[in-house]
Motif scaffolding. Structure first.
Motif, PDB file in Angstrom:
ATOM      1  N   ARG A 161      -7.086   5.231   6.912  1.00 48.38           N
ATOM      2  CA  ARG A 161      -6.761   3.993   7.494  1.00 48.38           C
ATOM      3  C   ARG A 161      -7.721   3.451   7.492  1.00 48.38           C
ATOM      4  O   ARG A 161      -8.948   3.102   7.873  1.00 48.38           O
ATOM      5  CB  ARG A 161      -6.026   4.607   8.177  1.00 48.38           C
ATOM      6  CG  ARG A 161      -4.141   5.283   8.134  1.00 48.38           C
ATOM      7  CD  ARG A 161      -3.652   5.434   8.899  1.00 48.38           C
ATOM      8  NE  ARG A 161      -2.934   3.870   9.703  1.00 48.38           N
ATOM      9  CZ  ARG A 161      -2.303   2.754   8.859  1.00 48.38           C
ATOM     10  NH1 ARG A 161      -1.455   2.876   8.219  1.00 48.38           N
ATOM     11  NH2 ARG A 161      -1.877   1.827  10.198  1.00 48.38           N
ATOM     12  N   SER A 202       1.854  -7.591   4.022  1.00 50.79           N
ATOM     13  CA  SER A 202       1.194  -7.641   5.169  1.00 50.79           C
ATOM     14  C   SER A 202       1.756  -6.807   6.342  1.00 50.79           C
ATOM     15  O   SER A 202       2.167  -7.787   7.106  1.00 50.79           O
ATOM     16  CB  SER A 202      -0.554  -7.059   5.486  1.00 50.79           C
ATOM     17  OG  SER A 202      -1.107  -6.739   6.269  1.00 50.79           O
ATOM     18  N   ASP A 236      -5.222  -1.846   7.839  1.00 46.89           N
ATOM     19  CA  ASP A 236      -4.433  -0.953   8.330  1.00 46.89           C
ATOM     20  C   ASP A 236      -3.955  -0.752   9.460  1.00 46.89           C
ATOM     21  O   ASP A 236      -2.737  -0.976  10.186  1.00 46.89           O
ATOM     22  CB  ASP A 236      -4.238   0.190   7.368  1.00 46.89           C
ATOM     23  CG  ASP A 236      -4.723   0.465   5.665  1.00 46.89           C
ATOM     24  OD1 ASP A 236      -3.804   0.574   5.343  1.00 46.89           O
ATOM     25  OD2 ASP A 236      -5.549   1.082   5.743  1.00 46.89           O
ATOM     26  N   PRO A 260       0.341  -4.460   9.282  1.00 47.77           N
ATOM     27  CA  PRO A 260      -0.340  -3.657  10.040  1.00 47.77           C
ATOM     28  C   PRO A 260      -0.200  -3.000  11.525  1.00 47.77           C
ATOM     29  O   PRO A 260       0.345  -3.807  11.938  1.00 47.77           O
ATOM     30  CB  PRO A 260      -1.666  -4.399  10.049  1.00 47.77           C
ATOM     31  CG  PRO A 260      -1.357  -5.658  10.179  1.00 47.77           C
ATOM     32  CD  PRO A 260      -0.265  -6.039   9.326  1.00 47.77           C
ATOM     33  N   ARG A 306       0.661  -0.873   0.087  1.00 47.77           N
ATOM     34  CA  ARG A 306       0.055   0.123   0.362  1.00 47.77           C
ATOM     35  C   ARG A 306       0.980   1.528   0.221  1.00 47.77           C
ATOM     36  O   ARG A 306       2.055   1.381   0.594  1.00 47.77           O
ATOM     37  CB  ARG A 306      -1.307   0.339   1.408  1.00 47.77           C
ATOM     38  CG  ARG A 306      -1.969  -1.596   1.195  1.00 47.77           C
ATOM     39  CD  ARG A 306      -3.041  -0.900   2.537  1.00 47.77           C
ATOM     40  NE  ARG A 306      -3.364  -2.143   2.748  1.00 47.77           N
ATOM     41  CZ  ARG A 306      -3.828  -2.978   3.607  1.00 47.77           C
ATOM     42  NH1 ARG A 306      -2.203  -3.159   4.705  1.00 47.77           N
ATOM     43  NH2 ARG A 306      -4.742  -3.919   3.425  1.00 47.77           N
TER      44      ARG A 306
END
Length: 229
Positions: free
Chosen positions: A15, A204, A167, A206, A7
């Motif tokens: 977010r 990812s 996120d 987060p 991202r």
């Protein structure tokens, strides 16, 4: 297939954030202080359940539960119910399915049924766990079972596929005992996220916001308790 979760930088307002509330039913205790197996004895459960409630609008749920509790406390029908008295520090303070009378439970369930909520749970048989502990002791006589290892294992199992689509994750754990284990739980969550990324070539990363609260401090935890009940 390869999954591309990269991202670009996003402003805080855009977010995506998920709100999780984790609570448990039963306990991880297998032995008495003298080493005797006490599974199924009074005060010692046969199963341990860890549950996670996904709440899209925690502030709205909190307000609805507080409004419901205020309405019930003001109802003359409950005027002399022991658990509804302030000095009992039960329903007058917070909802808890075990303490609440059936009429209160019905109202809470009716409220929760009409909300956009998702509940996940893992259930562990403590008899099966005892078999594992004994087998491990045969291989390693120095091994000593600790209930925290069961809790951390189930956290990893429960959250395995729940930490990769957003996120940011705001995760509230039911506080256990007097010792803070927030960092240990963060380690468990980071480990399961890394394993998932490696297994599926996911990228990812987060942000995880963790906090440990008492159930009375969190309507989200009170709702999770009801799902477990």
């Amino acid at each position: 297939p390869m999954i591309d979760a990269s991202r670009t930088a996003q402003p805080v307002s855009s977010r995506s954030v998920r709100h999780y509330f984790l609570d448990e039913a039963g306990d991880g205790v297998l032995f008495s202080r003298t080493g005797r197996v006490i599974i199924g004895n009074p005060g010692c459960s046969r199963f341990f359940i860890l549950g996670l409630l996904d709440v899209p609008q925690p502030e709205k749920l909190a307000q609805d539960l507080e409004n419901l509790r205020a309405m019930l406390l003001a109802d003359p029908y409950f005027e002399h119910v022991p658990s509804m008295q302030p000095e009992a520090r039960k329903t007058a303070r917070a909802f808890h399915a075990t303490d609440d009378v059936p009429e209160v439970r019905r109202e809470v369930f009716s409220l929760l049924k009409g909300r956009d909520l998702r509940f996940f749970a893992v259930v562990k048989s403590k008899c099966r766990l005892l078999e594992y502990v004994r087998q491990r002791n045969e291989r390693d006589p120095t091994y000593r079972y600790n209930a925290n290892e069961l809790y951390d294992f189930l956290v990893r199992l429960l959250c395995k596929t729940l930490l990769h689509k957003n996120d940011e994750y705001d995760i509230c754990f039911a506080k256990r005992g007097h010792s803070g284990r927030t960092e240990a739980l963060r380690t468990a969550l980071e480990a399961t996220r890394r394993r998932f990324n490696k297994q599926y070539s996911f990228t990812s990363s987060p942000r995880l916001n963790l906090r440990a609260w008492r159930s009375a401090q969190s309507p989200g935890l009170q709702a999770a308790d009801y799902f477990l009940w």
